[in-house]
Design a protein around this motif. Structure first.
Motif, PDB file in Angstrom:
ATOM      1  N   GLY A  43       1.001 -10.629  -6.447  1.00  0.00           N
ATOM      2  CA  GLY A  43       0.584  -9.723  -5.379  1.00  0.00           C
ATOM      3  C   GLY A  43      -0.193  -8.532  -5.896  1.00  0.00           C
ATOM      4  N   SER A  44      -0.367  -7.540  -5.017  1.00  0.00           N
ATOM      5  CA  SER A  44      -1.130  -6.354  -5.392  1.00  0.00           C
ATOM      6  C   SER A  44      -0.480  -5.092  -4.832  1.00  0.00           C
ATOM      7  N   LEU A  45      -0.739  -3.981  -5.510  1.00  0.00           N
ATOM      8  CA  LEU A  45      -0.276  -2.675  -5.069  1.00  0.00           C
ATOM      9  C   LEU A  45      -1.478  -1.747  -5.060  1.00  0.00           C
ATOM     10  N   GLU A  46      -1.656  -1.026  -3.956  1.00  0.00           N
ATOM     11  CA  GLU A  46      -2.770  -0.089  -3.829  1.00  0.00           C
ATOM     12  C   GLU A  46      -2.238   1.293  -3.519  1.00  0.00           C
ATOM     13  N   LEU A  47      -2.985   2.301  -3.943  1.00  0.00           N
ATOM     14  CA  LEU A  47      -2.660   3.683  -3.621  1.00  0.00           C
ATOM     15  C   LEU A  47      -3.682   4.167  -2.600  1.00  0.00           C
ATOM     16  N   ALA A  48      -3.187   4.719  -1.497  1.00  0.00           N
ATOM     17  CA  ALA A  48      -4.079   5.143  -0.415  1.00  0.00           C
ATOM     18  C   ALA A  48      -4.057   6.655  -0.253  1.00  0.00           C
ATOM     19  N   ALA A  49      -5.243   7.211  -0.105  1.00  0.00           N
ATOM     20  CA  ALA A  49      -5.467   8.604   0.278  1.00  0.00           C
ATOM     21  C   ALA A  49      -4.740   9.644  -0.570  1.00  0.00           C
ATOM     22  N   PRO A  50      -4.818   9.539  -1.915  1.00  0.00           N
ATOM     23  CA  PRO A  50      -4.170  10.582  -2.717  1.00  0.00           C
ATOM     24  C   PRO A  50      -4.871  11.922  -2.532  1.00  0.00           C
ATOM     25  N   ARG A  51      -4.084  12.990  -2.502  1.00  0.00           N
ATOM     26  CA  ARG A  51      -4.644  14.340  -2.416  1.00  0.00           C
ATOM     27  C   ARG A  51      -5.360  14.669  -3.721  1.00  0.00           C
ATOM     28  N   PRO A  52      -6.217  15.703  -3.712  1.00  0.00           N
ATOM     29  CA  PRO A  52      -6.971  16.045  -4.929  1.00  0.00           C
ATOM     30  C   PRO A  52      -6.108  16.238  -6.179  1.00  0.00           C
ATOM     31  N   ALA A  53      -4.954  16.872  -6.063  1.00  0.00           N
ATOM     32  CA  ALA A  53      -4.105  17.104  -7.235  1.00  0.00           C
ATOM     33  C   ALA A  53      -3.605  15.787  -7.824  1.00  0.00           C
ATOM     34  N   VAL A  83       0.872  -1.168   0.000  1.00  0.00           N
ATOM     35  CA  VAL A  83       0.000   0.000   0.000  1.00  0.00           C
ATOM     36  C   VAL A  83       0.909   1.217   0.000  1.00  0.00           C
ATOM     37  N   VAL A  84       0.741   2.091  -1.003  1.00  0.00           N
ATOM     38  CA  VAL A  84       1.524   3.317  -1.078  1.00  0.00           C
ATOM     39  C   VAL A  84       0.638   4.445  -0.573  1.00  0.00           C
ATOM     40  N   ASP A  85       1.015   4.997   0.583  1.00  0.00           N
ATOM     41  CA  ASP A  85       0.255   6.074   1.211  1.00  0.00           C
ATOM     42  C   ASP A  85       0.682   7.398   0.578  1.00  0.00           C
ATOM     43  N   LEU A  86      -0.230   7.990  -0.190  1.00  0.00           N
ATOM     44  CA  LEU A  86       0.059   9.225  -0.910  1.00  0.00           C
ATOM     45  C   LEU A  86      -0.533  10.458  -0.229  1.00  0.00           C
ATOM     46  N   ALA A  87      -1.026  10.315   0.998  1.00  0.00           N
ATOM     47  CA  ALA A  87      -1.676  11.439   1.677  1.00  0.00           C
ATOM     48  C   ALA A  87      -0.757  12.649   1.812  1.00  0.00           C
ATOM     49  N   GLY A  88       0.548  12.416   1.882  1.00  0.00           N
ATOM     50  CA  GLY A  88       1.476  13.520   2.050  1.00  0.00           C
ATOM     51  C   GLY A  88       2.138  13.980   0.764  1.00  0.00           C
ATOM     52  N   VAL A  89       1.702  13.415  -0.377  1.00  0.00           N
ATOM     53  CA  VAL A  89       2.302  13.798  -1.657  1.00  0.00           C
ATOM     54  C   VAL A  89       1.510  14.965  -2.241  1.00  0.00           C
ATOM     55  N   GLU A  90       2.191  16.097  -2.397  1.00  0.00           N
ATOM     56  CA  GLU A  90       1.535  17.311  -2.885  1.00  0.00           C
ATOM     57  C   GLU A  90       1.505  17.373  -4.406  1.00  0.00           C
ATOM     58  N   ALA A 117       6.153  -0.702 -10.407  1.00  0.00           N
ATOM     59  CA  ALA A 117       6.081  -1.518  -9.196  1.00  0.00           C
ATOM     60  C   ALA A 117       4.827  -2.382  -9.195  1.00  0.00           C
ATOM     61  N   MET A 118       3.707  -1.819  -9.650  1.00  0.00           N
ATOM     62  CA  MET A 118       2.467  -2.585  -9.695  1.00  0.00           C
ATOM     63  C   MET A 118       2.610  -3.760 -10.660  1.00  0.00           C
ATOM     64  N   LYS A 119       3.224  -3.514 -11.807  1.00  0.00           N
ATOM     65  CA  LYS A 119       3.426  -4.590 -12.789  1.00  0.00           C
ATOM     66  C   LYS A 119       4.280  -5.709 -12.189  1.00  0.00           C
TER      67      LYS A 119
END
Length: 120
Positions: free
Chosen positions: A85-95, A56-63, A76-78
């Motif tokens: 396995g699996s790769l998920e993106l968590a909490a991306p900011r609106p941008a 899980v890649v937590d993107l909450a802090g990526v501006e 990485a997902m590929k």
């Protein structure tokens, strides 16, 4: 003297990882672009060498995230899918969410609005 280094913007990307069992959380904060993407790529590559089946890649802090950052995530997902396995993106900011939508990658990645799960 290499003067080109002076023209590189001083942007920061902090990346931390936590793993337990076959699950890993990668937390990124800052700007994910051409200059900082290798930091995330190295962290993901390190996890992919180990016995991990879910990242899980937590993107909450990526501006900000550009195409280089998206390519790192796609690569990485590929690789983890090839390992079953699996790769998920968590909490991306609106941008970042907007970039995913405009590129159609919101249908490629599993994207959750929730923060990444905490690993004890």
């Amino acid at each position: 003297m290499d003067e080109s280094r002076d023209s590189v913007p001083d942007v920061e990307l902090n990346v931390s990882t936590a793993s337990q069992g076959g699950h890993a959380v990668v937390t990124a904060t800052g700007e994910l672009d051409l200059y900082t993407a290798p930091r995330l790529q190295a962290a993901l590559a390190g996890l992919l060498r180990g016995p991990v089946d879910r990242i899980v890649v937590d993107l909450a802090g990526v501006e900000f995230c550009d195409s280089t950052g998206m390519n790192v995530l796609l690569s990485a997902m590929k690789r983890i899918k090839e390992q079953g396995g699996s790769l998920e993106l968590a909490a991306p900011r609106p941008a970042v969410k907007r970039i995913l939508q405009v590129t159609g990658l919101d249908t490629v990645f599993t994207v959750t609005d929730d923060a990444a799960p905490a690993l004890d």
